[in-house]
Design an enzyme around this catalytic site. Structure first.
Site, PDB file in Angstrom:
ATOM      1  N   GLU A 179       1.042  -1.290   0.083  1.00 40.09           N
ATOM      2  CA  GLU A 179       0.052  -0.070   0.160  1.00 40.09           C
ATOM      3  C   GLU A 179       0.867   1.164   0.132  1.00 40.09           C
ATOM      4  O   GLU A 179       0.924   2.186  -0.649  1.00 40.09           O
ATOM      5  CB  GLU A 179      -0.992   0.098   1.157  1.00 40.09           C
ATOM      6  CG  GLU A 179      -1.810  -1.213   1.377  1.00 40.09           C
ATOM      7  CD  GLU A 179      -1.170  -2.221   2.161  1.00 40.09           C
ATOM      8  OE1 GLU A 179       0.028  -2.471   2.055  1.00 40.09           O
ATOM      9  OE2 GLU A 179      -2.016  -2.852   2.978  1.00 40.09           O
ATOM     10  N   CYS A 187       0.141   0.238   7.899  1.00 46.08           N
ATOM     11  CA  CYS A 187      -0.421   0.770   6.644  1.00 46.08           C
ATOM     12  C   CYS A 187      -1.697   1.693   6.835  1.00 46.08           C
ATOM     13  O   CYS A 187      -1.841   2.450   6.082  1.00 46.08           O
ATOM     14  CB  CYS A 187      -0.578  -0.369   5.744  1.00 46.08           C
ATOM     15  SG  CYS A 187       1.093  -1.125   5.290  1.00 46.08           S
ATOM     16  N   ALA A 196      25.749 -33.767  -2.715  1.00 50.76           N
ATOM     17  CA  ALA A 196      27.194 -33.949  -2.244  1.00 50.76           C
ATOM     18  C   ALA A 196      27.817 -35.400  -2.744  1.00 50.76           C
ATOM     19  O   ALA A 196      26.858 -36.281  -3.262  1.00 50.76           O
ATOM     20  CB  ALA A 196      27.269 -34.366  -0.710  1.00 50.76           C
ATOM     21  N   ALA A 197      29.262 -35.318  -3.089  1.00 47.58           N
ATOM     22  CA  ALA A 197      29.691 -36.566  -3.467  1.00 47.58           C
ATOM     23  C   ALA A 197      29.723 -37.712  -2.588  1.00 47.58           C
ATOM     24  O   ALA A 197      29.489 -37.182  -1.421  1.00 47.58           O
ATOM     25  CB  ALA A 197      31.061 -36.169  -4.054  1.00 47.58           C
ATOM     26  N   ARG A 232      18.615 -16.145   2.717  1.00 47.96           N
ATOM     27  CA  ARG A 232      18.919 -16.153   4.101  1.00 47.96           C
ATOM     28  C   ARG A 232      18.610 -14.739   4.689  1.00 47.96           C
ATOM     29  O   ARG A 232      18.212 -14.588   6.204  1.00 47.96           O
ATOM     30  CB  ARG A 232      20.407 -16.284   4.315  1.00 47.96           C
ATOM     31  CG  ARG A 232      20.771 -17.793   4.105  1.00 47.96           C
ATOM     32  CD  ARG A 232      22.304 -18.003   4.320  1.00 47.96           C
ATOM     33  NE  ARG A 232      22.781 -19.103   4.256  1.00 47.96           N
ATOM     34  CZ  ARG A 232      24.087 -19.448   4.368  1.00 47.96           C
ATOM     35  NH1 ARG A 232      25.080 -18.725   4.847  1.00 47.96           N
ATOM     36  NH2 ARG A 232      24.339 -20.965   4.552  1.00 47.96           N
ATOM     37  N   ASP A 244      30.396 -29.794   7.001  1.00 47.45           N
ATOM     38  CA  ASP A 244      30.434 -28.394   6.172  1.00 47.45           C
ATOM     39  C   ASP A 244      30.956 -27.350   7.251  1.00 47.45           C
ATOM     40  O   ASP A 244      31.231 -26.373   6.534  1.00 47.45           O
ATOM     41  CB  ASP A 244      29.089 -27.878   5.337  1.00 47.45           C
ATOM     42  CG  ASP A 244      28.945 -28.872   4.354  1.00 47.45           C
ATOM     43  OD1 ASP A 244      29.603 -29.984   3.925  1.00 47.45           O
ATOM     44  OD2 ASP A 244      27.588 -28.904   3.693  1.00 47.45           O
ATOM     45  N   LEU A 278      25.828 -20.204   8.548  1.00 48.41           N
ATOM     46  CA  LEU A 278      24.670 -20.002   8.402  1.00 48.41           C
ATOM     47  C   LEU A 278      24.144 -18.661   8.700  1.00 48.41           C
ATOM     48  O   LEU A 278      23.422 -18.176   9.372  1.00 48.41           O
ATOM     49  CB  LEU A 278      23.679 -20.930   9.316  1.00 48.41           C
ATOM     50  CG  LEU A 278      24.041 -22.161   9.321  1.00 48.41           C
ATOM     51  CD1 LEU A 278      22.636 -23.095  10.109  1.00 48.41           C
ATOM     52  CD2 LEU A 278      23.517 -22.751   7.656  1.00 48.41           C
ATOM     53  N   ARG A 330      25.506 -13.198   4.140  1.00 46.64           N
ATOM     54  CA  ARG A 330      26.617 -12.265   3.685  1.00 46.64           C
ATOM     55  C   ARG A 330      26.616 -11.869   2.207  1.00 46.64           C
ATOM     56  O   ARG A 330      25.826 -12.572   1.417  1.00 46.64           O
ATOM     57  CB  ARG A 330      27.973 -13.202   3.941  1.00 46.64           C
ATOM     58  CG  ARG A 330      28.167 -13.612   5.280  1.00 46.64           C
ATOM     59  CD  ARG A 330      29.445 -14.412   5.334  1.00 46.64           C
ATOM     60  NE  ARG A 330      29.380 -15.644   4.746  1.00 46.64           N
ATOM     61  CZ  ARG A 330      29.266 -16.815   4.797  1.00 46.64           C
ATOM     62  NH1 ARG A 330      28.311 -16.871   6.005  1.00 46.64           N
ATOM     63  NH2 ARG A 330      29.185 -17.835   4.050  1.00 46.64           N
ATOM     64  N   GLY A 365      21.024 -31.211   5.444  1.00 44.86           N
ATOM     65  CA  GLY A 365      21.126 -32.017   4.286  1.00 44.86           C
ATOM     66  C   GLY A 365      19.896 -32.581   3.819  1.00 44.86           C
ATOM     67  O   GLY A 365      18.849 -32.321   4.244  1.00 44.86           O
TER      68      GLY A 365
HETATM   69  N1  NAP Z   1      24.264 -29.007  -1.812  1.00 43.44           N
HETATM   70  C1  NAP Z   1      23.570 -28.723  -0.793  1.00 43.44           C
HETATM   71  O1  NAP Z   1      22.949 -28.043  -0.854  1.00 43.44           O
HETATM   72  C2  NAP Z   1      23.953 -29.071   0.526  1.00 43.44           C
HETATM   73  C3  NAP Z   1      23.091 -28.759   1.619  1.00 43.44           C
HETATM   74  C4  NAP Z   1      23.579 -29.158   2.824  1.00 43.44           C
HETATM   75  C5  NAP Z   1      24.239 -30.150   3.059  1.00 43.44           C
HETATM   76  N2  NAP Z   1      24.877 -30.772   1.858  1.00 43.44           N
HETATM   77  C6  NAP Z   1      25.877 -32.066   1.930  1.00 43.44           C
HETATM   78  O2  NAP Z   1      25.015 -32.856   2.603  1.00 43.44           O
HETATM   79  C7  NAP Z   1      25.546 -34.202   3.592  1.00 43.44           C
HETATM   80  C8  NAP Z   1      25.122 -34.249   4.845  1.00 43.44           C
HETATM   81  O3  NAP Z   1      23.664 -34.438   4.483  1.00 43.44           O
HETATM   82  P1  NAP Z   1      22.824 -35.613   5.001  1.00 43.44           P
HETATM   83  O4  NAP Z   1      21.516 -35.929   4.232  1.00 43.44           O
HETATM   84  O5  NAP Z   1      23.894 -36.718   5.173  1.00 43.44           O
HETATM   85  O6  NAP Z   1      22.595 -35.388   6.678  1.00 43.44           O
HETATM   86  P2  NAP Z   1      21.732 -34.056   7.066  1.00 43.44           P
HETATM   87  O7  NAP Z   1      20.382 -33.944   6.745  1.00 43.44           O
HETATM   88  O8  NAP Z   1      22.777 -32.782   7.249  1.00 43.44           O
HETATM   89  O9  NAP Z   1      21.896 -34.594   8.823  1.00 43.44           O
HETATM   90  C9  NAP Z   1      21.300 -35.709   9.189  1.00 43.44           C
HETATM   91  C10 NAP Z   1      21.132 -35.621  10.645  1.00 43.44           C
HETATM   92  O10 NAP Z   1      20.189 -34.711  11.042  1.00 43.44           O
HETATM   93  C11 NAP Z   1      19.518 -34.956  12.410  1.00 43.44           C
HETATM   94  N3  NAP Z   1      18.116 -34.842  12.435  1.00 43.44           N
HETATM   95  C12 NAP Z   1      17.589 -34.799  13.374  1.00 43.44           C
HETATM   96  N4  NAP Z   1      16.241 -34.661  13.203  1.00 43.44           N
HETATM   97  C13 NAP Z   1      16.226 -35.329  11.824  1.00 43.44           C
HETATM   98  C14 NAP Z   1      15.115 -35.788  10.893  1.00 43.44           C
HETATM   99  N5  NAP Z   1      13.664 -35.642  11.453  1.00 43.44           N
HETATM  100  N6  NAP Z   1      15.220 -36.287   9.948  1.00 43.44           N
HETATM  101  C15 NAP Z   1      16.673 -36.566   9.554  1.00 43.44           C
HETATM  102  N7  NAP Z   1      17.711 -36.181   9.952  1.00 43.44           N
HETATM  103  C16 NAP Z   1      17.632 -35.588  11.423  1.00 43.44           C
HETATM  104  C17 NAP Z   1      20.332 -36.551  12.597  1.00 43.44           C
HETATM  105  O11 NAP Z   1      21.437 -36.349  13.343  1.00 43.44           O
HETATM  106  P3  NAP Z   1      21.562 -37.123  14.836  1.00 43.44           P
HETATM  107  O12 NAP Z   1      21.988 -38.389  14.352  1.00 43.44           O
HETATM  108  O13 NAP Z   1      22.723 -36.212  15.562  1.00 43.44           O
HETATM  109  O14 NAP Z   1      20.304 -37.127  15.510  1.00 43.44           O
HETATM  110  C18 NAP Z   1      20.545 -36.917  11.367  1.00 43.44           C
HETATM  111  O15 NAP Z   1      21.589 -38.113  11.177  1.00 43.44           O
HETATM  112  C19 NAP Z   1      26.865 -33.321   3.533  1.00 43.44           C
HETATM  113  O16 NAP Z   1      27.950 -34.103   2.715  1.00 43.44           O
HETATM  114  C20 NAP Z   1      26.809 -31.932   3.085  1.00 43.44           C
HETATM  115  O17 NAP Z   1      28.158 -31.342   2.481  1.00 43.44           O
HETATM  116  C21 NAP Z   1      24.753 -30.432   0.728  1.00 43.44           C
END
Ligand code: NAP
Length: 352
Positions: free
Chosen positions: A53, A88, A172-173, A194, A210, A214, A217, A276
């Site tokens: 508005e 507003c 990720a790899a 962000r 990683d 968070l 920037r 992740g």
């Molecule tokens: N390219 C991208 O956009 C991007 C972004 C982020 C990350 N990454 C990559 O992704 C990889 C990590 O990802 P990831 O999938 O293995 O793990 P993640 O999703 O980062 O973390 C999984 C962990 O989160 C916790 N968690 C708590 N509540 C959860 C729920 N409801 N469901 C799932 N997890 C829960 C658990 O930890 P606890 O066991 O401690 O409870 C679980 O082991 C890394 O290699 C990172 O570099 C890439």
């Protein structure tokens, strides 16, 4: 409701789409001059910036429109509360506008602008003849803020999940490395995102692999704002790592819906989940994601850590259906950020 009002409302709805979905709803506005001609428009770019508005009134003034004979048409009831910007309703009353037409009532704590204006002698009408709108505007009116209102009703933040992935769907790899999957333009776009949310979350594995900061920037690494930082999972973080900070909110993630309500009670109205894959998948499976943003790189990995993976869908009829979200993107729901695609999706409101 006459034709100029219908035309102005259709235009206001298009304007609303120019904003970004964060802690505020998408809102657009239009000003009709004394003869019913569309004289000016405005939209709300996103939390922290002027409301639709205010922008429309400023544009009308700049165009030399006599506001004392004009009509303000807006997609949401004007706000009556002091947030990051003044109410507003006060601005409209001060501008001397005699007539306001709005589309959706605001059931949140920000609402009440209609009564405020009526008490000050302004004619306020709720637009109730959506059959006069063009078909695409009717659909837009229904869908524009449906998920945002739903989040409010459920007393949880609006949830945006974001990932950067190869075009075959890996974030990720196998060795866990993921940095720089997407290009600098996509990363800088992600920092803007962000800066518009209240909190950013990652899973414990991402926090450990990683060590993300968070923070929002800009390209010169200047910190713009400090959204709250959230880690799901109770594993200990590495001492001295960026998220090993008493201010980091730790949540078990065992009950995502109640974790979200906990964040809402702490004042978090918009949450960005940055991965992740496991954490994002859990949120998706629980249907707690309102918007999904994916930066897609022109790279192929063939194997690795998938962007999304969860069991339970055995036949095509059980899939989750999403639709393109054109908000904040101009005309298109997917735009190139350099060599990468930026894909924006939202759930289909009726399906929930
Ligand atoms: N390219 C991208 O956009 C991007 C972004 C982020 C990350 N990454 C990559 O992704 C990889 C990590 O990802 P990831 O999938 O293995 O793990 P993640 O999703 O980062 O973390 C999984 C962990 O989160 C916790 N968690 C708590 N509540 C959860 C729920 N409801 N469901 C799932 N997890 C829960 C658990 O930890 P606890 O066991 O401690 O409870 C679980 O082991 C890394 O290699 C990172 O570099 C890439």
């Amino acid at each position: 409701m006459n034709e100029p009002t219908a035309g102005a409302m259709a235009e206001a709805l298009q304007q609303a789409l120019r904003g970004t979905r964060t802690r505020n709803p998408l809102v657009g506005a239009a000003v009709l001059d004394r003869d019913g001609n569309l004289a000016a428009t405005g939209f709300h770019p996103g939390a922290g910036s002027p409301h639709a508005e205010v922008n429309a009134l400023a544009a009308a003034r700049a165009a030399g429109i006599d506001l004392s004979k004009a009509t303000l048409v807006v997609t949401l009831e004007p706000c009556a509360h002091h947030g990051t910007t003044p109410p507003c309703a006060e601005t409209i009353a001060r501008a001397g506008i005699p007539r306001v037409v709005f589309l959706a009532s605001d059931p949140t704590e920000a609402g009440g602008g209609a009564d405020f204006l009526r008490e000050r002698g302004v004619t306020v009408e709720k637009y109730d003849d959506e059959s006069r709108l063009p078909a695409d505007s009717r659909l837009l009116a229904e869908q524009l803020n449906a998920r945002w209102f739903r989040a409010k009703r459920e007393q949880r933040p609006f949830v945006i999940a974001k990932s950067a992935r190869t075009f075959d769907g890996y974030i990720a790899a196998r060795d866990g490395s993921s940095k720089w999957i997407t290009n600098a333009a996509a990363r800088s776009d992600a920092h803007v995102l962000r800066s518009r949310v209240d909190a950013i979350a990652v899973g414990a594995a991402t926090a450990l692999t990683d060590n993300p900061r968070l923070t929002a920037r800009d390209t010169s690494e200047r910190t713009l704002v400090r959204p709250a930082r959230v880690v799901f999972g109770m594993r200990s973080l590495r001492p001295g790592s960026h998220l090993d900070d008493p201010a980091t909110i730790r949540l078990s993630g065992a009950h995502l819906a109640s974790d979200l309500r906990h964040l809402y009670r702490k004042g978090v109205r918009s949450l960005l989940i940055e991965g992740g894959g496991k954490l994002v998948s859990s949120f998706l499976r629980a249907r707690l994601v309102d918007q999904f943003i994916s930066y897609v790189a022109a790279d192929l990995m063939g194997s690795g850590n998938p962007a999304v993976s969860f069991p339970g869908v055995d036949s095509i009829g059980e899939r989750q259906s999403w639709m393109w979200d054109p908000s904040g993107m101009g005309a298109s729901a997917w735009l190139g950020t350099g060599a990468d695609l930026n894909l924006r999706l939202q759930t289909i409101p009726k399906e929930g």
